[in-house]
Design a protein around this motif. Structure first.
Motif, PDB file in Angstrom:
ATOM      1  N   THR A  72       5.157  -4.030  15.013  1.00 28.50           N
ATOM      2  CA  THR A  72       4.926  -2.579  15.043  1.00 28.50           C
ATOM      3  C   THR A  72       3.681  -2.279  15.874  1.00 28.50           C
ATOM      4  O   THR A  72       2.629  -1.919  15.329  1.00 28.50           O
ATOM      5  N   ARG A  73       3.804  -2.425  17.180  1.00 30.47           N
ATOM      6  CA  ARG A  73       2.656  -2.274  18.058  1.00 30.47           C
ATOM      7  C   ARG A  73       2.249  -0.817  18.246  1.00 30.47           C
ATOM      8  O   ARG A  73       1.163  -0.550  18.765  1.00 30.47           O
ATOM      9  N   ASN A  74       3.084   0.124  17.821  1.00 33.47           N
ATOM     10  CA  ASN A  74       2.765   1.545  17.995  1.00 33.47           C
ATOM     11  C   ASN A  74       2.271   2.208  16.714  1.00 33.47           C
ATOM     12  O   ASN A  74       2.062   3.421  16.703  1.00 33.47           O
ATOM     13  N   ILE A  75       2.094   1.438  15.667  1.00 32.79           N
ATOM     14  CA  ILE A  75       1.744   2.042  14.380  1.00 32.79           C
ATOM     15  C   ILE A  75       0.377   2.715  14.471  1.00 32.79           C
ATOM     16  O   ILE A  75      -0.574   2.180  15.047  1.00 32.79           O
ATOM     17  N   ASN A  76       0.290   3.913  13.908  1.00 29.27           N
ATOM     18  CA  ASN A  76      -0.894   4.754  14.033  1.00 29.27           C
ATOM     19  C   ASN A  76      -1.541   5.065  12.674  1.00 29.27           C
ATOM     20  O   ASN A  76      -2.752   5.202  12.591  1.00 29.27           O
ATOM     21  N   VAL A  77      -0.724   5.184  11.614  1.00 32.30           N
ATOM     22  CA  VAL A  77      -1.213   5.545  10.276  1.00 32.30           C
ATOM     23  C   VAL A  77      -0.597   4.592   9.255  1.00 32.30           C
ATOM     24  O   VAL A  77       0.624   4.389   9.243  1.00 32.30           O
ATOM     25  N   ILE A  78      -1.458   4.036   8.381  1.00 33.28           N
ATOM     26  CA  ILE A  78      -0.993   3.221   7.256  1.00 33.28           C
ATOM     27  C   ILE A  78      -1.663   3.749   5.993  1.00 33.28           C
ATOM     28  O   ILE A  78      -2.898   3.815   5.919  1.00 33.28           O
ATOM     29  N   VAL A  79      -0.849   4.119   5.013  1.00 35.75           N
ATOM     30  CA  VAL A  79      -1.361   4.640   3.739  1.00 35.75           C
ATOM     31  C   VAL A  79      -0.967   3.657   2.639  1.00 35.75           C
ATOM     32  O   VAL A  79       0.218   3.470   2.352  1.00 35.75           O
ATOM     33  N   LEU A  80      -1.987   3.026   2.025  1.00 38.38           N
ATOM     34  CA  LEU A  80      -1.764   2.036   0.970  1.00 38.38           C
ATOM     35  C   LEU A  80      -2.553   2.390  -0.289  1.00 38.38           C
ATOM     36  O   LEU A  80      -2.925   1.502  -1.073  1.00 38.38           O
ATOM     37  N   LYS A  81      -2.807   3.658  -0.516  1.00 35.94           N
ATOM     38  CA  LYS A  81      -3.590   4.055  -1.686  1.00 35.94           C
ATOM     39  C   LYS A  81      -2.783   3.859  -2.975  1.00 35.94           C
ATOM     40  O   LYS A  81      -1.551   3.823  -2.963  1.00 35.94           O
ATOM     41  N   SER A 135      14.819   4.512  16.659  1.00 35.78           N
ATOM     42  CA  SER A 135      13.929   5.630  16.987  1.00 35.78           C
ATOM     43  C   SER A 135      12.997   5.992  15.838  1.00 35.78           C
ATOM     44  O   SER A 135      12.257   6.969  15.939  1.00 35.78           O
ATOM     45  N   LEU A 136      13.014   5.226  14.735  1.00 35.66           N
ATOM     46  CA  LEU A 136      12.250   5.594  13.546  1.00 35.66           C
ATOM     47  C   LEU A 136      10.751   5.536  13.820  1.00 35.66           C
ATOM     48  O   LEU A 136      10.224   4.541  14.321  1.00 35.66           O
ATOM     49  N   SER A 137      10.050   6.624  13.469  1.00 35.08           N
ATOM     50  CA  SER A 137       8.599   6.652  13.640  1.00 35.08           C
ATOM     51  C   SER A 137       7.871   7.032  12.356  1.00 35.08           C
ATOM     52  O   SER A 137       6.658   6.830  12.274  1.00 35.08           O
ATOM     53  N   TYR A 138       8.569   7.548  11.355  1.00 36.02           N
ATOM     54  CA  TYR A 138       7.928   8.069  10.144  1.00 36.02           C
ATOM     55  C   TYR A 138       8.700   7.540   8.942  1.00 36.02           C
ATOM     56  O   TYR A 138       9.861   7.899   8.733  1.00 36.02           O
ATOM     57  N   LEU A 139       8.053   6.649   8.140  1.00 39.08           N
ATOM     58  CA  LEU A 139       8.727   6.015   7.009  1.00 39.08           C
ATOM     59  C   LEU A 139       7.878   6.190   5.753  1.00 39.08           C
ATOM     60  O   LEU A 139       6.713   5.793   5.716  1.00 39.08           O
ATOM     61  N   ARG A 140       8.481   6.778   4.712  1.00 33.79           N
ATOM     62  CA  ARG A 140       7.815   6.978   3.422  1.00 33.79           C
ATOM     63  C   ARG A 140       8.550   6.167   2.361  1.00 33.79           C
ATOM     64  O   ARG A 140       9.725   6.407   2.080  1.00 33.79           O
ATOM     65  N   LEU A 141       7.819   5.215   1.763  1.00 30.55           N
ATOM     66  CA  LEU A 141       8.373   4.366   0.708  1.00 30.55           C
ATOM     67  C   LEU A 141       7.467   4.386  -0.531  1.00 30.55           C
ATOM     68  O   LEU A 141       7.462   3.434  -1.314  1.00 30.55           O
ATOM     69  N   GLY A 142       6.725   5.450  -0.706  1.00 27.95           N
ATOM     70  CA  GLY A 142       5.821   5.550  -1.848  1.00 27.95           C
ATOM     71  C   GLY A 142       6.569   5.640  -3.168  1.00 27.95           C
ATOM     72  O   GLY A 142       7.754   5.960  -3.235  1.00 27.95           O
ATOM     73  N   ARG A 143       5.815   5.312  -4.247  1.00 21.86           N
ATOM     74  CA  ARG A 143       6.340   5.405  -5.616  1.00 21.86           C
ATOM     75  C   ARG A 143       7.598   4.557  -5.813  1.00 21.86           C
ATOM     76  O   ARG A 143       8.579   4.981  -6.393  1.00 21.86           O
ATOM     77  N   ASN A 144       7.549   3.343  -5.279  1.00 23.18           N
ATOM     78  CA  ASN A 144       8.598   2.371  -5.523  1.00 23.18           C
ATOM     79  C   ASN A 144       7.986   1.153  -6.216  1.00 23.18           C
ATOM     80  O   ASN A 144       6.975   1.289  -6.914  1.00 23.18           O
ATOM     81  N   LEU A 203       7.864   2.232  14.801  1.00 21.15           N
ATOM     82  CA  LEU A 203       7.205   2.894  13.674  1.00 21.15           C
ATOM     83  C   LEU A 203       5.783   3.318  14.040  1.00 21.15           C
ATOM     84  O   LEU A 203       5.008   2.535  14.601  1.00 21.15           O
ATOM     85  N   GLU A 204       5.431   4.563  13.668  1.00 17.62           N
ATOM     86  CA  GLU A 204       4.094   5.094  13.924  1.00 17.62           C
ATOM     87  C   GLU A 204       3.340   5.414  12.637  1.00 17.62           C
ATOM     88  O   GLU A 204       2.117   5.298  12.604  1.00 17.62           O
ATOM     89  N   GLU A 205       4.042   5.838  11.579  1.00 19.43           N
ATOM     90  CA  GLU A 205       3.383   6.179  10.314  1.00 19.43           C
ATOM     91  C   GLU A 205       4.128   5.518   9.164  1.00 19.43           C
ATOM     92  O   GLU A 205       5.346   5.662   9.039  1.00 19.43           O
ATOM     93  N   LEU A 206       3.364   4.804   8.313  1.00 20.03           N
ATOM     94  CA  LEU A 206       3.937   4.099   7.169  1.00 20.03           C
ATOM     95  C   LEU A 206       3.183   4.514   5.909  1.00 20.03           C
ATOM     96  O   LEU A 206       1.961   4.385   5.833  1.00 20.03           O
ATOM     97  N   TYR A 207       3.935   5.007   4.908  1.00 19.31           N
ATOM     98  CA  TYR A 207       3.359   5.476   3.645  1.00 19.31           C
ATOM     99  C   TYR A 207       3.910   4.615   2.510  1.00 19.31           C
ATOM    100  O   TYR A 207       5.109   4.638   2.219  1.00 19.31           O
ATOM    101  N   LEU A 208       3.007   3.844   1.852  1.00 24.05           N
ATOM    102  CA  LEU A 208       3.393   2.943   0.766  1.00 24.05           C
ATOM    103  C   LEU A 208       2.510   3.167  -0.461  1.00 24.05           C
ATOM    104  O   LEU A 208       2.230   2.229  -1.213  1.00 24.05           O
ATOM    105  N   GLU A 209       2.075   4.400  -0.690  1.00 28.54           N
ATOM    106  CA  GLU A 209       1.219   4.675  -1.835  1.00 28.54           C
ATOM    107  C   GLU A 209       1.983   4.517  -3.145  1.00 28.54           C
ATOM    108  O   GLU A 209       3.202   4.618  -3.191  1.00 28.54           O
TER     109      GLU A 209
END
Length: 679
Positions: free
Chosen positions: A476-485, A433-442, A455-461
């Motif tokens: 991940t056909r439902n992904i809506n937001v990708i943050v790679l800054k 059921s995961l839709s929001y994953l934050r893995l920033g600062r790794n 997954l709908e939102e992925l944060y890898l800043e």
């Protein structure tokens, strides 16, 4: 012959005494069993409890005269009275189950049948079949001008003799004021007639009644119900006999009658206060507070989880303490917790018991930010929907690290030591059921593998990502937001098929990477493209042409764009959709072509460039010399939605601007032109 009769008579008396004792003991046992199985719980007894009774000594059957005599009491009531004396002589509360008949009223208070209360010191009243019967202790008459009642005593004493007693004394005149349920004045006098010492005739009459019951029982053991009816009939005769000889106190239930609903439910009179069971105070440490179902111990200097036992608590906030361990029994007293915040403590992975969270079957949110964990706690409840373990020391997630968390929606693991080398490709597989994953600062260098299909939102800043391969987002056909800054991406390291076929991807943030031009092969569904803080010098032509419904927000601030880097067709495909365009902090010397074609544009930023002039046709489409064309242009300009234009910090001479340069803007105050750089 006479001697034989006397022997039989004394034997009969002895048998009667033994029988009465056995009967009283049996009745006491039956009464206790009845009270236990009838379920006199705290909640029910609080609503139907008679007032607490004073301490009293109970008479042994027949032989001993009680200090507070009670008359008209059958053997079942005697068992209840006997229960007033608990183990070790301690006082116990008295309560009866409610019934529909036989209640009494005293000053508006409803007393059930067999209920006992004390309206005044040393006066005890009984509700017996709708009648109030009160007894009091007879006191010796005193011949002294003034009498007082010492505290805790029943009878008055002369004021001179009481001087050496306790200074806390009560005057006879004050007794009525202190008593909540005092009877009428004439009733108090009548109660004195019931003396504490019965006459010998009364004792013999009571003895004869008990003997009759004894003979009936011996002669009719098989007809137990009939014997009880006869015994009660004899007692009613005995009660009537005393009623004729001595007047008995009665109080009319005149204030309000007990009413019952159609289904027989008892309804308390409106003026009668309904007792509320006391709320037990939580044994909270200093610095903690409670509100409804939440306990908050923020910065309370705790070194361990407080031993709280309250099943109603659903939220526990222990942020900012010095807790190092979580034992297996830490939450046993709060099994219904739904939210736990243990952020900013010193919890270590070895300090968490393997069963610490397993008992919490309703837990939905668990926050462990700012601790010293090296791996995700085991045996987490499957009910969890949100987990935060940011700013710890996580250095691995194996394939079983997130098992059974099928309901997890949000997972935050920022600020750890995770990378593609220590995160298993199967680690996210159980998260259905995961839709929001934050893995920033790794420390990821590539996009993690095995991302959940939901997954709908992925944060890898703030990682070290250098490439986006074409298989990263295949599932991940439902992904809506990708943050790679704040990574190390270059445009040629983004695969052409990485995300171009994504149908739901609407926002990509590639700020602060190493891009030199706007990336090609962007997703068709893209609405937001954020490219702030790169080294972009050029916007290729038709780069937005394949997008549907079209790009709406384009942020290119803090780059190296020049006039040569923007072609007349650079914005092709976005003219009809673009709402915000940020081109500030670049190296533009003129307003780019194509802005006048953007009919939905609301916000334009061109500040902090090298622009020297604003031609009339660059922002607002106008023709000054042709009146007819000018009128038609004004009609078109009325459709413009441009609301804010920023041109400050350029080289514009504002006095030389054409009056038609901003004619399409509804309010001139929305055009920011100052300050300008003067050379």
């Amino acid at each position: 012959m006479q001697a034989t009769s006397l022997v039989y008579y004394f034997l009969l008396v002895s048998l009667c005494i033994d029988f009465s004792r056995n009967e009283t003991s049996a009745l006491l046992r039956r009464q206790r069993r009845r009270m236990r199985y009838r379920g006199l719980r705290r909640s029910s007894s609080a609503g139907h409890r008679s007032p607490r009774q004073p301490r009293m000594k109970l008479p042994a059957p027949v032989a001993v005269v009680p200090s507070i005599p009670l008359i008209n009491i059958d053997d079942s009531v005697m068992g209840v009275f006997d229960s007033l004396i608990g183990l070790g002589g301690h006082e116990s509360s008295y309560s009866v189950l409610p019934g529909k008949k036989g209640q009494c009223t005293a000053n508006g208070m409803i007393m059930y049948d067999k209920a006992v209360w004390s309206p005044k010191p040393c006066i005890t009243c009984l509700c017996s079949k709708g009648e109030v019967i009160c007894d009091t202790t007879m006191c010796h008459p005193l011949k002294c001008p003034q009498t007082i009642i010492p505290a805790g005593e029943c009878c008055p004493v002369c004021s001179d003799t009481a001087s050496s007693l306790d200074s806390s004394i009560i005057s006879l005149d004050d007794v009525t004021e202190l008593s909540g349920d005092s009877p009428e004045p004439n009733d108090v006098d009548n109660t004195n007639i019931l003396s504490s010492a019965r006459t010998q005739t009364e004792k013999e009459e009571l003895l004869r009644t008990e003997v009759v019951e004894f003979k009936e029982k011996e002669g009719h053991k098989k007809d137990e119900k009939k014997r009880k009816r006869k015994g009660k009939k004899n007692r009613r005769k005995y009660k009537a006999y005393h009623r004729e000889k001595k007047p008995i106190t009665r109080k009319e239930a005149a204030e309000e009658e007990i009413r019952y609903e159609d289904d027989g439910t008892f309804r308390m009179p409106s003026h009668f206060p309904i007792p509320v069971p006391p709320i037990e105070a939580h044994p909270l440490p200093s610095g903690c507070s409670t509100s409804d179902t939440t306990i908050s111990c923020i910065n309370a200097k705790l070194t361990q989880i407080p031993p709280i036992s309250d099943r109603d608590i659903t939220s526990l906030d222990l942020t900012g303490n010095s807790i190092t361990t979580i034992s297996d029994e830490a939450f046993n007293g709060m099994p219904n917790l739904e939210w736990i915040d243990l952020s900013k403590n010193n919890i270590t992975s070895p300090g968490i018991g393997p069963q610490a969270f397993k008992i919490l079957k309703k837990l939905k949110r668990l926050y462990l930010d700012g601790n010293m964990l090296v791996h995700i706690p085991s045996e987490l409840p499957s009910s969890l929907e949100e987990i935060k373990i940011n700013d710890n020391h996580l250095h691995a997630i194996d394939e079983d690290g997130l098992q059974d968390l099928k309901n997890l929606v949000t997972l935050e693991l920022e600020g750890n030591k995770l990378s593609e080398a220590n995160v298993s490709p199967l680690a996210f597989y159980p998260l259905k059921s995961l839709s929001y994953l934050r893995l920033g600062r790794n420390k990821f260098r590539i996009i993690p593998q095995g991302l959940p299909a939901t997954l709908e939102e992925l944060y890898l800043e703030n990682n070290q990502i250098e490439e986006v391969s074409e298989i990263c987002f295949n599932h991940t056909r439902n992904i809506n937001v990708i943050v790679l800054k704040h990574n190390k991406l270059e445009e040629h390291r983004i695969a052409p098929l990485a995300w171009i076929n994504q149908e739901n991807l609407e926002s990509i943030d590639l700020s602060y990477n190493k891009l030199y031009h706007v990336p090609s092969y962007l997703p068709k569904s893209l609405l937001h493209l954020i490219l702030i803080g790169n080294q972009i010098e050029r916007i290729p032509g038709y780069v937005f042409g394949h997008m549907k419904p079209g790009l709406e927000y384009l942020y290119l601030s803090f780059n190296k764009l020049t006039d040569d880097g923007i072609d007349p067709v650079s914005f092709f495909g976005a003219y009809h959709s673009l709402r915000e365009l940020f081109l500030d902090h670049n190296e533009l010397k003129s307003v780019p072509f194509g802005i006048d074609e953007m009919r939905k544009l609301r916000f334009l930023r061109l500040n902090n460039n090298k622009i020297r002039t604003v031609p009339p046709e660059r922002i607002c489409r106008t023709r000054v010399n042709d009146d007819d064309v000018h009128e038609s242009s004004e009609e078109e300009n009325e459709e413009s939605r441009l609301e804010h234009v920023h041109l400050e910090n350029n080289y514009i001479n504002t006095r030389q601007l054409s009056p038609h340069a901003f004619s399409c803007i509804r309010s001139y105050c929305s055009v920011v032109l100052k300050p300008q750089i003067i050379k």
